[in-house]
Scaffold this active site. Structure first.
Site, PDB file in Angstrom:
ATOM      1  N   HIS A  45      -9.944   7.372 -11.949  1.00 38.72           N
ATOM      2  CA  HIS A  45     -10.357   6.004 -12.274  1.00 38.72           C
ATOM      3  C   HIS A  45     -11.737   5.691 -11.708  1.00 38.72           C
ATOM      4  O   HIS A  45     -11.951   5.692 -10.504  1.00 38.72           O
ATOM      5  CB  HIS A  45      -9.343   4.988 -11.749  1.00 38.72           C
ATOM      6  CG  HIS A  45      -9.680   3.592 -12.168  1.00 38.72           C
ATOM      7  ND1 HIS A  45      -9.317   3.071 -13.393  1.00 38.72           N
ATOM      8  CD2 HIS A  45     -10.408   2.629 -11.544  1.00 38.72           C
ATOM      9  CE1 HIS A  45      -9.772   1.835 -13.497  1.00 38.72           C
ATOM     10  NE2 HIS A  45     -10.441   1.541 -12.383  1.00 38.72           N
ATOM     11  N   ASN A  85     -20.153   0.774 -22.520  1.00 38.10           N
ATOM     12  CA  ASN A  85     -20.321  -0.660 -22.301  1.00 38.10           C
ATOM     13  C   ASN A  85     -19.970  -0.992 -20.855  1.00 38.10           C
ATOM     14  O   ASN A  85     -19.013  -0.437 -20.311  1.00 38.10           O
ATOM     15  CB  ASN A  85     -19.426  -1.438 -23.266  1.00 38.10           C
ATOM     16  CG  ASN A  85     -19.775  -1.169 -24.712  1.00 38.10           C
ATOM     17  OD1 ASN A  85     -20.941  -1.047 -25.068  1.00 38.10           O
ATOM     18  ND2 ASN A  85     -18.759  -1.042 -25.562  1.00 38.10           N
ATOM     19  N   HIS A  96     -12.134   1.084 -17.311  1.00 39.21           N
ATOM     20  CA  HIS A  96     -12.077   2.491 -16.874  1.00 39.21           C
ATOM     21  C   HIS A  96     -13.197   3.178 -17.637  1.00 39.21           C
ATOM     22  O   HIS A  96     -13.222   3.120 -18.884  1.00 39.21           O
ATOM     23  CB  HIS A  96     -10.697   3.080 -17.217  1.00 39.21           C
ATOM     24  CG  HIS A  96     -10.494   4.526 -16.844  1.00 39.21           C
ATOM     25  ND1 HIS A  96      -9.425   4.970 -16.097  1.00 39.21           N
ATOM     26  CD2 HIS A  96     -11.212   5.643 -17.152  1.00 39.21           C
ATOM     27  CE1 HIS A  96      -9.488   6.286 -15.948  1.00 39.21           C
ATOM     28  NE2 HIS A  96     -10.571   6.725 -16.595  1.00 39.21           N
ATOM     29  N   HIS A  98     -15.616   4.944 -19.864  1.00 37.95           N
ATOM     30  CA  HIS A  98     -15.406   5.715 -21.085  1.00 37.95           C
ATOM     31  C   HIS A  98     -16.692   5.738 -21.889  1.00 37.95           C
ATOM     32  O   HIS A  98     -17.463   4.768 -21.888  1.00 37.95           O
ATOM     33  CB  HIS A  98     -14.266   5.145 -21.927  1.00 37.95           C
ATOM     34  CG  HIS A  98     -14.389   3.673 -22.221  1.00 37.95           C
ATOM     35  ND1 HIS A  98     -14.083   2.708 -21.292  1.00 37.95           N
ATOM     36  CD2 HIS A  98     -14.797   3.007 -23.333  1.00 37.95           C
ATOM     37  CE1 HIS A  98     -14.293   1.509 -21.820  1.00 37.95           C
ATOM     38  NE2 HIS A  98     -14.723   1.663 -23.052  1.00 37.95           N
TER      39      HIS A  98
HETATM   40  P1  5GP Z   1     -14.890  -1.019 -24.639  1.00 42.64           P
HETATM   41  O1  5GP Z   1     -14.806  -2.287 -25.447  1.00 42.64           O
HETATM   42  O2  5GP Z   1     -14.275  -1.205 -23.279  1.00 42.64           O
HETATM   43  O3  5GP Z   1     -16.254  -0.412 -24.581  1.00 42.64           O
HETATM   44  O4  5GP Z   1     -14.042   0.052 -25.421  1.00 42.64           O
HETATM   45  C1  5GP Z   1     -12.657   0.146 -25.336  1.00 42.64           C
HETATM   46  C2  5GP Z   1     -12.211   0.929 -26.537  1.00 42.64           C
HETATM   47  O5  5GP Z   1     -10.906   1.377 -26.309  1.00 42.64           O
HETATM   48  C3  5GP Z   1     -12.174   0.124 -27.831  1.00 42.64           C
HETATM   49  O6  5GP Z   1     -13.008   0.754 -28.795  1.00 42.64           O
HETATM   50  C4  5GP Z   1     -10.698   0.126 -28.232  1.00 42.64           C
HETATM   51  O7  5GP Z   1     -10.523   0.243 -29.612  1.00 42.64           O
HETATM   52  C5  5GP Z   1     -10.180   1.339 -27.487  1.00 42.64           C
HETATM   53  N1  5GP Z   1      -8.795   1.244 -27.079  1.00 42.64           N
HETATM   54  C6  5GP Z   1      -8.194   0.224 -26.400  1.00 42.64           C
HETATM   55  N2  5GP Z   1      -6.912   0.503 -26.152  1.00 42.64           N
HETATM   56  C7  5GP Z   1      -6.685   1.736 -26.673  1.00 42.64           C
HETATM   57  C8  5GP Z   1      -5.518   2.569 -26.724  1.00 42.64           C
HETATM   58  O8  5GP Z   1      -4.434   2.248 -26.229  1.00 42.64           O
HETATM   59  N3  5GP Z   1      -5.650   3.771 -27.365  1.00 42.64           N
HETATM   60  C9  5GP Z   1      -6.847   4.179 -27.905  1.00 42.64           C
HETATM   61  N4  5GP Z   1      -6.870   5.381 -28.513  1.00 42.64           N
HETATM   62  N5  5GP Z   1      -7.950   3.408 -27.874  1.00 42.64           N
HETATM   63  C10 5GP Z   1      -7.872   2.206 -27.265  1.00 42.64           C
HETATM   64 ZN    ZN Z   2      -8.159   3.798 -14.931  1.00 39.21          ZN
END
Ligand code: 5GP
Ligand code: ZN
Length: 112
Positions: A45, A85, A96, A98
């Site tokens: 994490h 982001n 977390h 990514h």
């Molecule tokens: P962020 O908005 O934080 O940059 O991106 C988070 C991403 O995680 C989003 O594009 C969203 O669609 C994806 N996401 C959120 N929850 C899940 C999940 O449970 N499984 C998968 N495969 N993607 C997820």
């Molecule tokens: Zn985490």
């Protein structure tokens, strides 16, 4: 800690895996923003890229090696985008670290 990506990394929540090793997991985004949309995460994490330090940056270098391999496998020969982001203004919804690997279409600049 109630972190959805820690749960995905631990196998508690299923994901559509693209790549996995001891320190990194890559899986398809649930809501794809392009023909190819893969998330690459460290298994440990880290809250966001704002928390990258000398102590944990090795996994980030490794993530970019993995990303280059995935992009080749996905045949994104015409280019692609890697984005992370950070925080409220950055539009981060999952706390977390990514990296989004998005490809298969022309990207806009500047991002919205
Ligand atoms: P962020 O908005 O934080 O940059 O991106 C988070 C991403 O995680 C989003 O594009 C969203 O669609 C994806 N996401 C959120 N929850 C899940 C999940 O449970 N499984 C998968 N495969 N993607 C997820
Ligand atoms: Zn985490």
């Amino acid at each position: 800690m109630d972190c959805i990506f820690c749960k995905i990394a631990g196998g508690e929540i299923p994901s559509n895996k693209v790549y996995e090793d001891d320190s990194v997991l890559a899986f398809y985004d649930l809501v794809p923003q392009g023909p190819v949309h893969i998330l690459i995460i460290p298994k440990t994490h880290i809250a966001s890229a704002a928390e990258i330090s000398a102590d944990n940056s090795a996994v980030v270098a490794h993530i970019f090696e993995v990303a280059a391999g995935i992009a080749k496998e996905q045949q994104l020969d015409n280019g692609y985008r890697i984005v992370t982001n950070i925080g409220e203004d950055g539009g981060q919804s999952v706390k977390h670290l990514h990296f989004h690997l998005i490809g298969g279409r022309q990207m806009a600049w500047p991002p919205g």
